[in-house]
Design a protein around this motif. Structure first.
Motif, PDB file in Angstrom:
ATOM      1  N   LYS A  49       1.147  -1.165  -0.236  1.00 18.00           N
ATOM      2  CA  LYS A  49       0.195   0.370  -0.096  1.00 18.00           C
ATOM      3  C   LYS A  49       0.769   1.057   0.035  1.00 18.00           C
ATOM      4  O   LYS A  49       2.084   1.341   0.550  1.00 18.00           O
ATOM      5  N   ASN A  50       0.494   2.489  -0.940  1.00 19.98           N
ATOM      6  CA  ASN A  50       1.150   3.040  -0.962  1.00 19.98           C
ATOM      7  C   ASN A  50       1.173   3.947   0.553  1.00 19.98           C
ATOM      8  O   ASN A  50       0.147   4.447   0.698  1.00 19.98           O
ATOM      9  N   ARG A  51       2.573   4.576   1.239  1.00 21.08           N
ATOM     10  CA  ARG A  51       1.443   4.957   2.768  1.00 21.08           C
ATOM     11  C   ARG A  51       3.483   5.902   3.181  1.00 21.08           C
ATOM     12  O   ARG A  51       4.295   6.364   2.014  1.00 21.08           O
ATOM     13  N   CYS A  52       2.459   7.216   2.969  1.00 21.23           N
ATOM     14  CA  CYS A  52       3.697   8.490   3.767  1.00 21.23           C
ATOM     15  C   CYS A  52       4.716   7.473   4.354  1.00 21.23           C
ATOM     16  O   CYS A  52       4.913   6.264   5.287  1.00 21.23           O
ATOM     17  N   GLN A  53       5.943   8.567   4.032  1.00 17.56           N
ATOM     18  CA  GLN A  53       7.059   7.903   4.092  1.00 17.56           C
ATOM     19  C   GLN A  53       7.740   8.426   5.996  1.00 17.56           C
ATOM     20  O   GLN A  53       8.208   7.954   6.673  1.00 17.56           O
ATOM     21  N   LEU A  54       6.984   9.867   6.163  1.00 15.84           N
ATOM     22  CA  LEU A  54       7.091  10.035   7.273  1.00 15.84           C
ATOM     23  C   LEU A  54       6.480   9.986   8.462  1.00 15.84           C
ATOM     24  O   LEU A  54       6.779   9.696   9.614  1.00 15.84           O
ATOM     25  N   THR A  55       4.673   9.815   7.612  1.00 21.14           N
ATOM     26  CA  THR A  55       3.832   9.256   9.078  1.00 21.14           C
ATOM     27  C   THR A  55       3.070   8.108   8.538  1.00 21.14           C
ATOM     28  O   THR A  55       2.760   7.580   9.843  1.00 21.14           O
ATOM     29  N   GLY A  56       3.125   7.239   7.703  1.00 23.46           N
ATOM     30  CA  GLY A  56       2.664   5.821   7.679  1.00 23.46           C
ATOM     31  C   GLY A  56       0.943   6.522   7.564  1.00 23.46           C
ATOM     32  O   GLY A  56       0.134   4.970   7.180  1.00 23.46           O
ATOM     33  N   ARG A  57       1.136   7.603   6.897  1.00 22.94           N
ATOM     34  CA  ARG A  57      -0.926   7.985   6.119  1.00 22.94           C
ATOM     35  C   ARG A  57      -0.854   7.491   4.889  1.00 22.94           C
ATOM     36  O   ARG A  57       0.036   7.385   4.072  1.00 22.94           O
ATOM     37  N   PRO A  58      -1.729   6.249   4.861  1.00 18.61           N
ATOM     38  CA  PRO A  58      -2.077   5.719   3.566  1.00 18.61           C
ATOM     39  C   PRO A  58      -2.998   6.258   2.724  1.00 18.61           C
ATOM     40  O   PRO A  58      -3.097   6.458   1.453  1.00 18.61           O
ATOM     41  N   LYS A  59      -3.403   7.732   3.204  1.00 16.06           N
ATOM     42  CA  LYS A  59      -4.249   8.676   2.150  1.00 16.06           C
ATOM     43  C   LYS A  59      -3.650   9.538   1.862  1.00 16.06           C
ATOM     44  O   LYS A  59      -2.816  10.013   2.339  1.00 16.06           O
ATOM     45  N   GLY A  60      -4.083  10.435   0.215  1.00 16.83           N
ATOM     46  CA  GLY A  60      -3.191  11.235   0.046  1.00 16.83           C
ATOM     47  C   GLY A  60      -2.042  11.767  -0.235  1.00 16.83           C
ATOM     48  O   GLY A  60      -1.364  12.371  -0.004  1.00 16.83           O
ATOM     49  N   TYR A  61      -1.655  10.539  -1.020  1.00 16.12           N
ATOM     50  CA  TYR A  61      -0.462  10.412  -0.766  1.00 16.12           C
ATOM     51  C   TYR A  61      -0.124  10.764  -1.822  1.00 16.12           C
ATOM     52  O   TYR A  61      -0.558  10.612  -3.483  1.00 16.12           O
ATOM     53  N   ILE A  62       1.352  11.668  -2.432  1.00 13.92           N
ATOM     54  CA  ILE A  62       1.565  12.018  -4.052  1.00 13.92           C
ATOM     55  C   ILE A  62       3.064  11.217  -3.898  1.00 13.92           C
ATOM     56  O   ILE A  62       3.794  11.326  -3.420  1.00 13.92           O
ATOM     57  N   ARG A  63       2.668   9.907  -5.514  1.00 14.29           N
ATOM     58  CA  ARG A  63       4.037   9.287  -5.948  1.00 14.29           C
ATOM     59  C   ARG A  63       5.135  10.041  -5.710  1.00 14.29           C
ATOM     60  O   ARG A  63       5.864   9.411  -5.862  1.00 14.29           O
ATOM     61  N   TYR A  64       5.068  11.087  -6.637  1.00 13.28           N
ATOM     62  CA  TYR A  64       6.455  12.234  -6.677  1.00 13.28           C
ATOM     63  C   TYR A  64       7.017  11.719  -6.418  1.00 13.28           C
ATOM     64  O   TYR A  64       8.291  12.016  -6.151  1.00 13.28           O
ATOM     65  N   PHE A  65       6.777  12.489  -4.422  1.00 12.88           N
ATOM     66  CA  PHE A  65       7.639  13.146  -3.643  1.00 12.88           C
ATOM     67  C   PHE A  65       7.224  11.760  -2.547  1.00 12.88           C
ATOM     68  O   PHE A  65       8.646  11.389  -1.458  1.00 12.88           O
ATOM     69  N   GLY A  66       6.440  10.782  -2.607  1.00 12.68           N
ATOM     70  CA  GLY A  66       6.442   9.579  -2.014  1.00 12.68           C
ATOM     71  C   GLY A  66       5.554  10.166  -0.105  1.00 12.68           C
ATOM     72  O   GLY A  66       6.219   9.516   0.479  1.00 12.68           O
ATOM     73  N   ILE A  67       5.909  11.047   0.024  1.00 17.76           N
ATOM     74  CA  ILE A  67       4.689  11.667   1.136  1.00 17.76           C
ATOM     75  C   ILE A  67       3.362  12.183   1.396  1.00 17.76           C
ATOM     76  O   ILE A  67       2.629  12.406   0.054  1.00 17.76           O
ATOM     77  N   SER A  68       2.448  12.408   1.912  1.00 17.58           N
ATOM     78  CA  SER A  68       1.020  12.878   1.882  1.00 17.58           C
ATOM     79  C   SER A  68       1.452  13.976   1.912  1.00 17.58           C
ATOM     80  O   SER A  68       2.095  14.773   2.111  1.00 17.58           O
ATOM     81  N   ARG A  69      -0.086  13.981   1.214  1.00 19.89           N
ATOM     82  CA  ARG A  69      -0.147  15.313   1.190  1.00 19.89           C
ATOM     83  C   ARG A  69       0.143  16.579   2.394  1.00 19.89           C
ATOM     84  O   ARG A  69       0.343  17.944   2.283  1.00 19.89           O
ATOM     85  N   ASN A  70      -0.480  16.011   3.410  1.00 23.19           N
ATOM     86  CA  ASN A  70       0.066  17.061   4.809  1.00 23.19           C
ATOM     87  C   ASN A  70       0.927  17.313   4.795  1.00 23.19           C
ATOM     88  O   ASN A  70       1.629  18.294   5.209  1.00 23.19           O
ATOM     89  N   ALA A  71       2.065  16.092   5.094  1.00 22.77           N
ATOM     90  CA  ALA A  71       3.221  16.136   5.232  1.00 22.77           C
ATOM     91  C   ALA A  71       3.768  17.077   4.215  1.00 22.77           C
ATOM     92  O   ALA A  71       4.865  17.757   4.659  1.00 22.77           O
ATOM     93  N   PHE A  72       3.404  17.119   2.490  1.00 25.98           N
ATOM     94  CA  PHE A  72       4.400  17.771   1.739  1.00 25.98           C
ATOM     95  C   PHE A  72       3.258  19.343   1.887  1.00 25.98           C
ATOM     96  O   PHE A  72       4.629  20.463   1.555  1.00 25.98           O
ATOM     97  N   ARG A  73       2.386  19.774   2.446  1.00 26.67           N
ATOM     98  CA  ARG A  73       2.614  21.529   2.451  1.00 26.67           C
ATOM     99  C   ARG A  73       2.969  21.496   3.857  1.00 26.67           C
ATOM    100  O   ARG A  73       3.784  22.527   3.696  1.00 26.67           O
TER     101      ARG A  73
END
Length: 89
Positions: free
Chosen positions: A49-73
């Motif tokens: 499952k695509n998960r954020c590398q920092l938080t482990g959040r499964p939803k809102g994953y940005i594939r290009y960066f490998g992190i969730s939208r919240n961590a990206f912002r």
């Protein structure tokens, strides 16, 4: 933040997928589905499952960066991602 056990389970699956990738490819090429069925279930890349590398959040994953939208912002606003800035018009 996802639970540590969920993140650990994901890391374990990623390791199994990497470990059995060559063997799975060889068995698929040979058409040996009986042997393929005997491999561990978590060795299948479909179970990842695509998960954020920092938080482990499964939803809102940005594939290009490998992190969730919240961590990206948060990182973009702090200036930690080069070339990314908040849009304004």
């Amino acid at each position: 933040m996802a639970k540590e056990s969920v993140k650990a389970r994901q890391r374990k699956r990623e390791a199994l997928v990497a470990k059995f990738a060559a063997k799975r490819a060889a068995l698929k090429e040979a058409g040996d589905y009986a042997a393929l069925d005997k491999l561990p279930k978590n060795a299948s890349p479909v179970r990842l499952k695509n998960r954020c590398q920092l938080t482990g959040r499964p939803k809102g994953y940005i594939r290009y960066f490998g992190i969730s939208r919240n961590a990206f912002r948060d990182m973009a606003l702090d200036g930690k991602i080069p070339g990314v800035k908040k849009a304004s018009w």
